[in-house]
Design a protein around this motif. Structure first.
Motif, PDB file in Angstrom:
ATOM      1  N   GLY A  93      17.079  39.928 -19.425  1.00 53.77           N
ATOM      2  CA  GLY A  93      17.559  40.365 -18.126  1.00 53.77           C
ATOM      3  C   GLY A  93      18.893  39.770 -17.755  1.00 53.77           C
ATOM      4  N   GLN A  94      19.467  40.310 -16.677  1.00 57.01           N
ATOM      5  CA  GLN A  94      20.771  39.851 -16.215  1.00 57.01           C
ATOM      6  C   GLN A  94      21.018  40.395 -14.824  1.00 57.01           C
ATOM      7  OE1 GLN A  94      22.426  37.674 -18.148  1.00 57.01           O
ATOM      8  NE2 GLN A  94      23.868  37.388 -16.460  1.00 57.01           N
ATOM      9  N   GLN A  95      21.997  39.818 -14.141  1.00 50.77           N
ATOM     10  CA  GLN A  95      22.437  40.359 -12.871  1.00 50.77           C
ATOM     11  C   GLN A  95      23.137  41.701 -13.090  1.00 50.77           C
ATOM     12  OE1 GLN A  95      24.524  36.564 -12.071  1.00 50.77           O
ATOM     13  NE2 GLN A  95      23.890  36.892  -9.958  1.00 50.77           N
ATOM     14  N   ALA A  96      23.251  42.463 -12.012  1.00 50.41           N
ATOM     15  CA  ALA A  96      23.838  43.801 -12.096  1.00 50.41           C
ATOM     16  C   ALA A  96      25.355  43.730 -11.996  1.00 50.41           C
ATOM     17  CB  ALA A  96      23.271  44.687 -10.985  1.00 50.41           C
ATOM     18  N   GLY A  97      26.004  43.273 -13.055  1.00 50.28           N
ATOM     19  CA  GLY A  97      27.451  43.143 -13.066  1.00 50.28           C
ATOM     20  C   GLY A  97      28.153  44.487 -13.015  1.00 50.28           C
ATOM     21  N   LEU A  98      29.330  44.519 -12.403  1.00 50.39           N
ATOM     22  CA  LEU A  98      30.099  45.753 -12.332  1.00 50.39           C
ATOM     23  C   LEU A  98      30.447  46.252 -13.727  1.00 50.39           C
ATOM     24  CD1 LEU A  98      32.678  45.572  -9.395  1.00 50.39           C
ATOM     25  CD2 LEU A  98      30.637  46.984  -9.594  1.00 50.39           C
ATOM     26  N   LEU A  99      30.247  47.532 -13.955  1.00 49.66           N
ATOM     27  CA  LEU A  99      30.541  48.183 -15.241  1.00 49.66           C
ATOM     28  C   LEU A  99      29.790  47.513 -16.384  1.00 49.66           C
ATOM     29  CD1 LEU A  99      34.363  48.849 -14.808  1.00 49.66           C
ATOM     30  CD2 LEU A  99      32.427  50.180 -13.977  1.00 49.66           C
ATOM     31  N   SER A 100      28.632  46.963 -16.096  1.00 51.60           N
ATOM     32  CA  SER A 100      27.691  46.278 -17.001  1.00 51.60           C
ATOM     33  C   SER A 100      27.957  44.792 -17.157  1.00 51.60           C
ATOM     34  CB  SER A 100      27.626  46.940 -18.388  1.00 51.60           C
ATOM     35  OG  SER A 100      28.768  46.628 -19.168  1.00 51.60           O
ATOM     36  N   PHE A 131      14.504  45.728 -20.006  1.00 52.13           N
ATOM     37  CA  PHE A 131      15.627  44.985 -19.441  1.00 52.13           C
ATOM     38  C   PHE A 131      15.379  44.789 -17.952  1.00 52.13           C
ATOM     39  CE2 PHE A 131      19.801  43.809 -18.045  1.00 52.13           C
ATOM     40  CZ  PHE A 131      20.357  43.156 -19.132  1.00 52.13           C
ATOM     41  N   TRP A 132      15.292  43.522 -17.550  1.00 53.80           N
ATOM     42  CA  TRP A 132      14.964  43.121 -16.187  1.00 53.80           C
ATOM     43  C   TRP A 132      16.268  42.914 -15.417  1.00 53.80           C
ATOM     44  CZ3 TRP A 132      10.042  41.376 -14.080  1.00 53.80           C
ATOM     45  CH2 TRP A 132      10.129  40.705 -12.867  1.00 53.80           C
ATOM     46  N   ILE A 133      16.542  43.781 -14.449  1.00 50.67           N
ATOM     47  CA  ILE A 133      17.749  43.663 -13.639  1.00 50.67           C
ATOM     48  C   ILE A 133      17.428  42.791 -12.427  1.00 50.67           C
ATOM     49  CG2 ILE A 133      19.590  44.896 -12.439  1.00 50.67           C
ATOM     50  CD1 ILE A 133      18.673  47.439 -13.917  1.00 50.67           C
ATOM     51  N   ALA A 134      18.139  41.687 -12.288  1.00 47.14           N
ATOM     52  CA  ALA A 134      17.861  40.739 -11.205  1.00 47.14           C
ATOM     53  C   ALA A 134      18.477  41.239  -9.904  1.00 47.14           C
ATOM     54  CB  ALA A 134      18.405  39.356 -11.570  1.00 47.14           C
ATOM     55  N   GLY A 135      17.900  42.316  -9.373  1.00 41.80           N
ATOM     56  CA  GLY A 135      18.452  42.959  -8.183  1.00 41.80           C
ATOM     57  C   GLY A 135      18.313  42.142  -6.921  1.00 41.80           C
ATOM     58  N   GLU A 136      17.437  41.118  -6.928  1.00 46.79           N
ATOM     59  CA  GLU A 136      17.282  40.301  -5.732  1.00 46.79           C
ATOM     60  C   GLU A 136      18.366  39.235  -5.605  1.00 46.79           C
ATOM     61  OE1 GLU A 136      15.309  39.980  -8.329  1.00 46.79           O
ATOM     62  OE2 GLU A 136      15.106  37.858  -8.820  1.00 46.79           O
ATOM     63  N   ASP A 137      19.108  38.973  -6.685  1.00 46.90           N
ATOM     64  CA  ASP A 137      20.151  37.950  -6.629  1.00 46.90           C
ATOM     65  C   ASP A 137      21.214  38.328  -5.597  1.00 46.90           C
ATOM     66  OD1 ASP A 137      18.897  36.459  -8.496  1.00 46.90           O
ATOM     67  OD2 ASP A 137      20.376  36.690 -10.075  1.00 46.90           O
ATOM     68  N   SER A 329      11.184  37.056  -2.470  1.00 51.37           N
ATOM     69  CA  SER A 329      11.767  37.184  -3.812  1.00 51.37           C
ATOM     70  C   SER A 329      11.686  35.830  -4.496  1.00 51.37           C
ATOM     71  CB  SER A 329      13.213  37.680  -3.753  1.00 51.37           C
ATOM     72  OG  SER A 329      14.032  36.810  -3.009  1.00 51.37           O
ATOM     73  N   THR A 330      11.659  35.868  -5.819  1.00 55.50           N
ATOM     74  CA  THR A 330      11.498  34.650  -6.605  1.00 55.50           C
ATOM     75  C   THR A 330      12.842  33.961  -6.832  1.00 55.50           C
ATOM     76  OG1 THR A 330      11.673  35.998  -8.604  1.00 55.50           O
ATOM     77  CG2 THR A 330       9.458  35.505  -7.802  1.00 55.50           C
ATOM     78  N   ASN A 331      12.778  32.719  -7.289  1.00 52.93           N
ATOM     79  CA  ASN A 331      14.007  32.024  -7.683  1.00 52.93           C
ATOM     80  C   ASN A 331      14.013  31.863  -9.196  1.00 52.93           C
ATOM     81  OD1 ASN A 331      12.303  29.857  -8.275  1.00 52.93           O
ATOM     82  ND2 ASN A 331      13.573  28.344  -7.238  1.00 52.93           N
ATOM     83  N   VAL A 332      14.891  31.031  -9.713  1.00 51.51           N
ATOM     84  CA  VAL A 332      15.089  30.927 -11.158  1.00 51.51           C
ATOM     85  C   VAL A 332      13.833  30.444 -11.882  1.00 51.51           C
ATOM     86  CG1 VAL A 332      15.974  28.547 -11.083  1.00 51.51           C
ATOM     87  CG2 VAL A 332      16.742  30.100 -12.889  1.00 51.51           C
ATOM     88  N   ILE A 333      12.956  29.722 -11.195  1.00 50.92           N
ATOM     89  CA  ILE A 333      11.717  29.230 -11.811  1.00 50.92           C
ATOM     90  C   ILE A 333      10.607  30.266 -11.698  1.00 50.92           C
ATOM     91  CG2 ILE A 333       9.890  27.479 -11.665  1.00 50.92           C
ATOM     92  CD1 ILE A 333      12.022  25.481 -10.738  1.00 50.92           C
ATOM     93  N   THR A 334      10.338  30.721 -10.487  1.00 48.99           N
ATOM     94  CA  THR A 334       9.195  31.616 -10.297  1.00 48.99           C
ATOM     95  C   THR A 334       9.446  33.024 -10.847  1.00 48.99           C
ATOM     96  OG1 THR A 334       9.989  31.940  -8.020  1.00 48.99           O
ATOM     97  CG2 THR A 334       8.190  30.383  -8.346  1.00 48.99           C
ATOM     98  N   ARG A 335      10.714  33.391 -11.060  1.00 46.17           N
ATOM     99  CA  ARG A 335      11.001  34.698 -11.664  1.00 46.17           C
ATOM    100  C   ARG A 335      10.370  34.798 -13.053  1.00 46.17           C
ATOM    101  NH1 ARG A 335      17.095  35.465 -12.489  1.00 46.17           N
ATOM    102  NH2 ARG A 335      17.044  35.649 -10.225  1.00 46.17           N
ATOM    103  N   THR A 336      10.433  33.715 -13.812  1.00 47.27           N
ATOM    104  CA  THR A 336       9.866  33.738 -15.164  1.00 47.27           C
ATOM    105  C   THR A 336       8.355  33.930 -15.119  1.00 47.27           C
ATOM    106  OG1 THR A 336       9.564  31.331 -15.226  1.00 47.27           O
ATOM    107  CG2 THR A 336      11.689  32.169 -15.925  1.00 47.27           C
ATOM    108  N   LEU A 337       7.719  33.329 -14.128  1.00 48.06           N
ATOM    109  CA  LEU A 337       6.266  33.454 -13.985  1.00 48.06           C
ATOM    110  C   LEU A 337       5.882  34.857 -13.533  1.00 48.06           C
ATOM    111  CD1 LEU A 337       5.748  30.016 -12.218  1.00 48.06           C
ATOM    112  CD2 LEU A 337       5.240  30.548 -14.607  1.00 48.06           C
ATOM    113  N   MET A 338       6.703  35.443 -12.666  1.00 50.20           N
ATOM    114  CA  MET A 338       6.429  36.800 -12.198  1.00 50.20           C
ATOM    115  C   MET A 338       6.544  37.801 -13.350  1.00 50.20           C
ATOM    116  SD  MET A 338       5.404  38.534  -9.660  1.00 50.20           S
ATOM    117  CE  MET A 338       5.715  37.609  -8.144  1.00 50.20           C
ATOM    118  N   GLN A 339       7.512  37.602 -14.230  1.00 50.79           N
ATOM    119  CA  GLN A 339       7.626  38.463 -15.412  1.00 50.79           C
ATOM    120  C   GLN A 339       6.349  38.408 -16.237  1.00 50.79           C
ATOM    121  OE1 GLN A 339      11.085  37.085 -17.496  1.00 50.79           O
ATOM    122  NE2 GLN A 339      12.522  38.252 -16.240  1.00 50.79           N
TER     123      GLN A 339
END
Length: 541
Positions: A93-100, A131-137, A329-339
């Motif tokens: 996964g990754q943040q939704a960067g402009l133009l990928s 592919f997990w898009i981190a849309g909550e960031d 929404s989760t943070n950097v730790i709990t996001r992994t657990l939610m996945q």
């Protein structure tokens, strides 16, 4: 496409220790990523947890997200497979960067595709790429720009106009203003040279923007275009339907949140005691969730009776948060657990920073009565353009040079172009001048006035400045003499180490698409690149 796989230099980082299977760091992970048996054991562990997964509900949400007009048949096929018991997933996964975003986002997707394909064939069981898009960031500064090289060879940051009022709003909640985005894309296109591929990427990107109503959708449309035919399933973690599906998992995470925090903190201490830099710092009262207030994401702090937002000071009970999971929404730790709660994850594809984070999470998974998946290092790739390849040969560079500072190597090369005696002669002149000056200064200050000592020292400094000026002018003339070679050095640096970073961390796909089309990306996907263990791949365009 010619490719060379080269060993990356060892460093003292947690990620490097994991990639090279250093025992003390490897012990923090349940599986070794380059060992075949790890995947078989992990699959057995997933089979034991089969009843914990809400497959049908998850796939229903994902089918809605993958609208029919955007869905490639391979994606539909993989969604059907994911609905069946026994199917596992490889996730990155990754943040939704402009133009990928930076190129490494694409390399992460390629790793996900290739690892899923390899393990499906090897295990004889369906494995789908996700592919997990981190849309909550909400860190918009990380994703609101692309870097371009101008005609003078300088890297220019092409930034989308920022609305300061949206500073803490999840990226998925930021509306995409069609006309404004179209103007931004056209400005970017204007800065790139006209080529046979320019109209191709411009048409695709403009169509993607036209379909999207927010930033994350724009990112997703581009990823569909690049990887849809390989069956990559996308998920936006900020999707309201996903959030509703997560409600029982949020309840469990909230119940265990303090224990998770304590166990991660203990592991971080262990990592520091091993001599590594801890990958993250934690406030003892930090809760590992955010809550939406007036559309903005607010960090929560733990209190005896519940939680309070760090910035606004608002209080929430446990029941307040559970009642409205769409606000969480989760943070950097709990996001992994939610996945792990949502997907039967065979492996997670991670970049160096993520590997370092995950090193601290093993006991957090145990606290949630599950196990960390295999953590597989993403591919590291440098695209070698034809001009850069020529320059590389011209200066007879070795592959180790790719990982050192090319700017420093350029200056060292320039130093060697000077007459060997030049530097020594100038330094000798400065030394002799001081030797001649000091007795005169001392005599005059003693015989006439001590004030002359200060004047004499300043006078000496001015003479040194004149000698330095003479030295700089000498350098200028030598640089002019070698300006073609120095320009060739700059071409290498801006292509391979823009902003003094590896190419994959700065450059976006668009300049390469504009110059070479997309055939090279297809070749990267279709060639087996997973044979090396942490090697860096140089791909010749």
């Amino acid at each position: 496409m010619k490719m060379i796989s080269i060993p990356a230099p060892k460093s003292s980082s947690v990620a490097d220790a994991y990639i090279h299977q250093e025992p003390e760091i490897q012990a923090l992970f349940p599986y070794a990523p380059y060992t075949d048996s790890s995947y078989e054991v992990r699959l057995e562990q997933l089979d034991q947890r089969e009843k914990a997964y809400l497959r049908k509900e998850l796939v229903q949400v994902l089918r809605t997200y993958h609208q029919q007009e955007s869905r490639h048949p391979e994606i539909a096929k993989n969604l059907d497979l994911l609905e069946q018991s026994g199917t596992s997933a490889v996730i990155g996964g990754q943040q939704a960067g402009l133009l990928s975003g930076p190129l490494f986002t694409l390399y992460k997707a390629i790793t996900v595709i290739q690892l899923a394909k390899r393990e499906q064939k090897r295990l004889g069981r369906p494995v789908v790429p996700v592919f997990w898009i981190a849309g909550e960031d909400h860190d918009r500064e990380e994703i609101d720009h692309v870097w371009l090289q101008n005609a003078q060879g300088t890297m220019i940051k092409h930034t989308y106009p920022r609305e300061m009022s949206l500073s803490k709003r999840p990226i998925s909640h930021i509306t995409l203003h069609q006309e404004e985005m179209k103007n931004w894309i056209n400005q970017l296109a204007w800065q790139l040279p006209d080529t046979p591929y320019k109209s191709e990427w411009l048409t695709v990107i403009e169509a993607a923007a036209a379909k999207a109503n927010n930033w994350t959708c724009f990112f997703a449309e581009i990823m569909f275009e690049l990887f849809g035919k390989y069956g990559v399933i996308l998920i936006d973690s900020q999707d309201e339907q996903v959030r509703k599906l997560e409600k029982p998992f949020f309840q469990k995470l909230l119940e265990k949140e303090e224990q998770i925090s304590q166990r991660v903190a203990a592991t971080l201490t262990d990592i520091e005691q091993m001599g590594y830099v801890a990958p993250l710092t934690m406030d003892p009262d930090q809760a590992h969730f955010f809550v939406l207030e007036n559309g903005e994401r607010q960090a929560l702090l733990r209190e005896k009776e519940g939680y309070r937002t760090r910035d606004t000071g608002n209080f929430y009970s446990h029941q307040d948060l559970i009642a409205q999971p769409e606000l969480l929404s989760t943070n950097v730790i709990t996001r992994t657990l939610m996945q792990e709660m949502l997907f039967p994850t065979l492996a997670f594809v991670a970049g160096p920073g993520e590997i370092a984070y995950w090193a601290a999470y093993g006991t957090a998974f145990e606290e949630m009565d599950c196990q960390m998946p295999i953590v597989y290092p993403r591919l590291n790739i440098t695209l070698m353009e034809p001009n850069s390849a020529k320059r590389w040969e011209e200066f007879q560079l070795e592959w180790d040079n790719l990982f050192g500072s090319l700017s420093d190597q350029k200056e060292e090369w320039f130093r060697l172009q000077k007459p060997p005696e030049a530097v020594a002669m100038i330094e000798e002149l400065k030394g002799k001048l001081a030797t001649w000056y000091q007795p005169v200064i001392q005599y005059l200050s003693e015989e006439i006035s001590t004030h002359l000592e200060t004047i004499g020292e300043k006078n000496l400094q001015k003479h040194w400045q004149q000698i330095d000026y003479f030295s700089k002018q000498t350098d200028r003339i030598i640089r002019e003499k070698h300006q073609t070679s120095l320009r060739h050095w700059d071409e290498i640096i801006q292509s391979l180490q823009p902003n003094q970073k590896l190419q994959e961390r700065v450059h976006n796909v668009i300049p390469f698409w504009n110059q070479y089309g997309l055939h090279w990306l297809e070749q990267l996907v279709e060639q087996d690149l997973l044979q090396g263990k942490g090697d860096h791949i140089v791909a010749y365009l």
